[in-house]
Design a protein around this motif. Structure first.
Motif, PDB file in Angstrom:
ATOM      1  N   ALA A 132      35.675  34.586  21.377  1.00  0.00           N
ATOM      2  CA  ALA A 132      36.730  34.676  22.379  1.00  0.00           C
ATOM      3  C   ALA A 132      37.180  36.110  22.602  1.00  0.00           C
ATOM      4  CB  ALA A 132      37.922  33.814  21.964  1.00  0.00           C
ATOM      5  N   ARG A 133      36.921  36.980  21.622  1.00  0.00           N
ATOM      6  CA  ARG A 133      37.310  38.384  21.741  1.00  0.00           C
ATOM      7  C   ARG A 133      36.125  39.291  22.017  1.00  0.00           C
ATOM      8  NH1 ARG A 133      40.561  35.331  19.629  1.00  0.00           N
ATOM      9  NH2 ARG A 133      42.802  35.684  19.500  1.00  0.00           N
ATOM     10  N   GLY A 134      34.979  38.692  22.298  1.00  0.00           N
ATOM     11  CA  GLY A 134      33.812  39.481  22.662  1.00  0.00           C
ATOM     12  C   GLY A 134      33.124  40.167  21.511  1.00  0.00           C
ATOM     13  N   ALA A 135      33.461  39.802  20.279  1.00  0.00           N
ATOM     14  CA  ALA A 135      32.824  40.413  19.103  1.00  0.00           C
ATOM     15  C   ALA A 135      31.606  39.576  18.722  1.00  0.00           C
ATOM     16  CB  ALA A 135      33.821  40.507  17.948  1.00  0.00           C
ATOM     17  N   TYR A 136      30.536  39.704  19.495  1.00  0.00           N
ATOM     18  CA  TYR A 136      29.417  38.782  19.372  1.00  0.00           C
ATOM     19  C   TYR A 136      28.582  39.000  18.115  1.00  0.00           C
ATOM     20  CZ  TYR A 136      30.674  37.574  24.114  1.00  0.00           C
ATOM     21  OH  TYR A 136      31.370  37.141  25.207  1.00  0.00           O
ATOM     22  N   VAL A 137      28.502  40.225  17.633  1.00  0.00           N
ATOM     23  CA  VAL A 137      27.758  40.474  16.392  1.00  0.00           C
ATOM     24  C   VAL A 137      28.446  39.757  15.234  1.00  0.00           C
ATOM     25  CG1 VAL A 137      27.029  42.210  14.727  1.00  0.00           C
ATOM     26  CG2 VAL A 137      26.787  42.657  17.180  1.00  0.00           C
ATOM     27  N   ALA A 138      29.775  39.939  15.140  1.00  0.00           N
ATOM     28  CA  ALA A 138      30.531  39.285  14.074  1.00  0.00           C
ATOM     29  C   ALA A 138      30.457  37.769  14.206  1.00  0.00           C
ATOM     30  CB  ALA A 138      31.996  39.743  14.103  1.00  0.00           C
ATOM     31  N   ALA A 139      30.510  37.272  15.443  1.00  0.00           N
ATOM     32  CA  ALA A 139      30.442  35.833  15.676  1.00  0.00           C
ATOM     33  C   ALA A 139      29.103  35.270  15.212  1.00  0.00           C
ATOM     34  CB  ALA A 139      30.658  35.527  17.149  1.00  0.00           C
ATOM     35  N   ALA A 140      28.023  35.938  15.574  1.00  0.00           N
ATOM     36  CA  ALA A 140      26.689  35.472  15.174  1.00  0.00           C
ATOM     37  C   ALA A 140      26.534  35.499  13.661  1.00  0.00           C
ATOM     38  CB  ALA A 140      25.615  36.333  15.830  1.00  0.00           C
ATOM     39  N   ASN A 141      27.073  36.524  13.013  1.00  0.00           N
ATOM     40  CA  ASN A 141      26.961  36.629  11.558  1.00  0.00           C
ATOM     41  C   ASN A 141      27.702  35.495  10.861  1.00  0.00           C
ATOM     42  OD1 ASN A 141      25.365  38.900  11.713  1.00  0.00           O
ATOM     43  ND2 ASN A 141      27.067  40.337  11.462  1.00  0.00           N
ATOM     44  N   ARG A 142      28.919  35.173  11.341  1.00  0.00           N
ATOM     45  CA  ARG A 142      29.682  34.096  10.710  1.00  0.00           C
ATOM     46  C   ARG A 142      29.016  32.745  10.941  1.00  0.00           C
ATOM     47  NH1 ARG A 142      34.543  36.189   8.351  1.00  0.00           N
ATOM     48  NH2 ARG A 142      34.778  34.112   7.457  1.00  0.00           N
ATOM     49  N   ALA A 143      28.497  32.538  12.134  1.00  0.00           N
ATOM     50  CA  ALA A 143      27.806  31.279  12.414  1.00  0.00           C
ATOM     51  C   ALA A 143      26.551  31.157  11.555  1.00  0.00           C
ATOM     52  CB  ALA A 143      27.459  31.199  13.898  1.00  0.00           C
ATOM     53  N   GLN A 144      25.824  32.271  11.402  1.00  0.00           N
ATOM     54  CA  GLN A 144      24.620  32.272  10.573  1.00  0.00           C
ATOM     55  C   GLN A 144      24.976  31.985   9.115  1.00  0.00           C
ATOM     56  OE1 GLN A 144      21.446  32.616  11.670  1.00  0.00           O
ATOM     57  NE2 GLN A 144      20.724  32.230   9.599  1.00  0.00           N
ATOM     58  N   TYR A 145      26.091  32.542   8.637  1.00  0.00           N
ATOM     59  CA  TYR A 145      26.546  32.290   7.266  1.00  0.00           C
ATOM     60  C   TYR A 145      26.812  30.800   7.059  1.00  0.00           C
ATOM     61  CZ  TYR A 145      29.406  32.447   3.036  1.00  0.00           C
ATOM     62  OH  TYR A 145      29.897  32.232   1.769  1.00  0.00           O
ATOM     63  N   ALA A 146      27.467  30.168   8.033  1.00  0.00           N
ATOM     64  CA  ALA A 146      27.727  28.729   7.950  1.00  0.00           C
ATOM     65  C   ALA A 146      26.423  27.951   7.902  1.00  0.00           C
ATOM     66  CB  ALA A 146      28.576  28.283   9.134  1.00  0.00           C
ATOM     67  N   MET A 147      25.453  28.357   8.725  1.00  0.00           N
ATOM     68  CA  MET A 147      24.156  27.686   8.748  1.00  0.00           C
ATOM     69  C   MET A 147      23.465  27.766   7.387  1.00  0.00           C
ATOM     70  SD  MET A 147      23.017  26.230  11.544  1.00  0.00           S
ATOM     71  CE  MET A 147      21.288  26.335  11.108  1.00  0.00           C
ATOM     72  N   GLN A 148      23.508  28.931   6.778  1.00  0.00           N
ATOM     73  CA  GLN A 148      22.787  29.151   5.532  1.00  0.00           C
ATOM     74  C   GLN A 148      23.452  28.452   4.342  1.00  0.00           C
ATOM     75  OE1 GLN A 148      22.672  33.424   5.353  1.00  0.00           O
ATOM     76  NE2 GLN A 148      20.828  33.580   6.619  1.00  0.00           N
TER      77      GLN A 148
END
Length: 299
Positions: free
Chosen positions: A163-179
């Protein structure tokens, strides 16, 4: 009188009575007095675990955890050590509710899910060491809940970054959840966030890979009625996409994404696309009601 072992029995009894009456602070005093005066008596070890429970019920979380950790360390082979692990998990689990119960009005990335993780580890140790314990079943159920809660936290943080346009951080957190929580229910949204973030970053290979993984993981679960509803929601996305922003826009974009997945699944079982959209007035009206509610919140 205080040198008489029977006094230790009396102290334990008075502590038990106080606890049953809800006067946990007084119960702790009785148990601590018993342990200090009769450290090798028959009730000393039980008084330690009762002290932990009474402190927990009295809202003294730090004291309760210290007492239960001390009991586990001093008496690793005690018949009640499985209960000690269970109590430790419960204490952290209760502490965790304050963390997970409210997400509003605070930056979610600033929260520390330590309580949930420590609770999970206590229950995990119990199940590992004492699989036949009477507390094992409830521990497993709580572990399942905690896994979903921890995954939801990571996804919530990722959504906050999107929502704040921080897409790198967003992808990293989503990837962490996946792993770390691959079986959690929140993983579907984690994949969506990865698709959106990688798309915004121009990382098309990673975007396509995330969408492929989403298709493999969830397309088989899509039912025809869900396809109809998802496609209808997608039309609403197209209609309102230019009028909304922030979390609201993200929710609508996710609906569009789910509709694409659903359409792919539907065409796989119905290649001629004969019944792509049927009328599901009740479901669609419920969705419109949700749209209106979110719109009012946004305004």
């Amino acid at each position: 009188l205080e040198l008489n072992p029977k006094y230790g029995y009396a102290l334990f009894g008075m502590g038990t009575v106080a606890a049953k009456r809800g006067d946990y602070a007084k119960a702790v005093k009785y148990y601590e007095k018993l342990e200090s005066r009769y450290p090798f008596g028959p009730f000393a070890q039980q008084a330690q675990i009762e002290t932990a429970y009474a402190n927990y019920k009295d809202g003294e979380t730090a004291a309760a955890l210290a007492a239960v950790d001390r009991f586990i360390q001093l008496h690793p082979n005690h018949p009640s050590v499985d209960y000690a692990y269970y109590l430790k998990g419960i204490i952290w689990f209760s502490e965790d509710q304050g963390f997970l119960a409210k997400f509003a009005d605070q930056d979610p990335s600033a929260r520390d899910p330590k309580a949930a993780r420590d609770s999970f580890e206590a229950f995990k140790e119990l199940v590992k060491r004492f699989p036949d314990s009477k507390y094992a079943k409830d521990s497993v159920e709580r572990m399942n809940w905690l896994v979903n809660a921890l995954a939801s936290h990571e996804v919530h943080v990722a959504r906050y970054y999107v929502a704040r346009g921080a897409y790198v951080a967003a992808a990293n957190r989503a990837q962490y959840a996946m792993q770390n929580y691959p079986q959690a229910m929140a993983i579907e949204e984690a994949l969506f966030i990865m698709v959106k973030s990688y798309d915004q970053l121009g990382m098309t290979d990673l975007r396509d890979d995330a969408e492929r993984r989403a298709a493999e993981a969830f397309l088989d679960a899509v039912q025809p009625a869900e396809v109809d509803l998802a496609l209808a929601v997608a039309r609403e996305v197209d209609r309102q996409a230019g009028e909304v922003d922030g979390q609201w826009k993200l929710a609508l974009e996710r609906a569009h994404y789910e509709a694409r997945l659903a359409e792919r699944r539907y065409k796989a079982v119905d290649p001629d696309n004969r019944v792509v959209i049927r009328s599901l007035e009740r479901d669609w009206n419920e969705k419109l009601g949700e749209v209106e509610r979110l719109e009012k919140e946004r305004d």
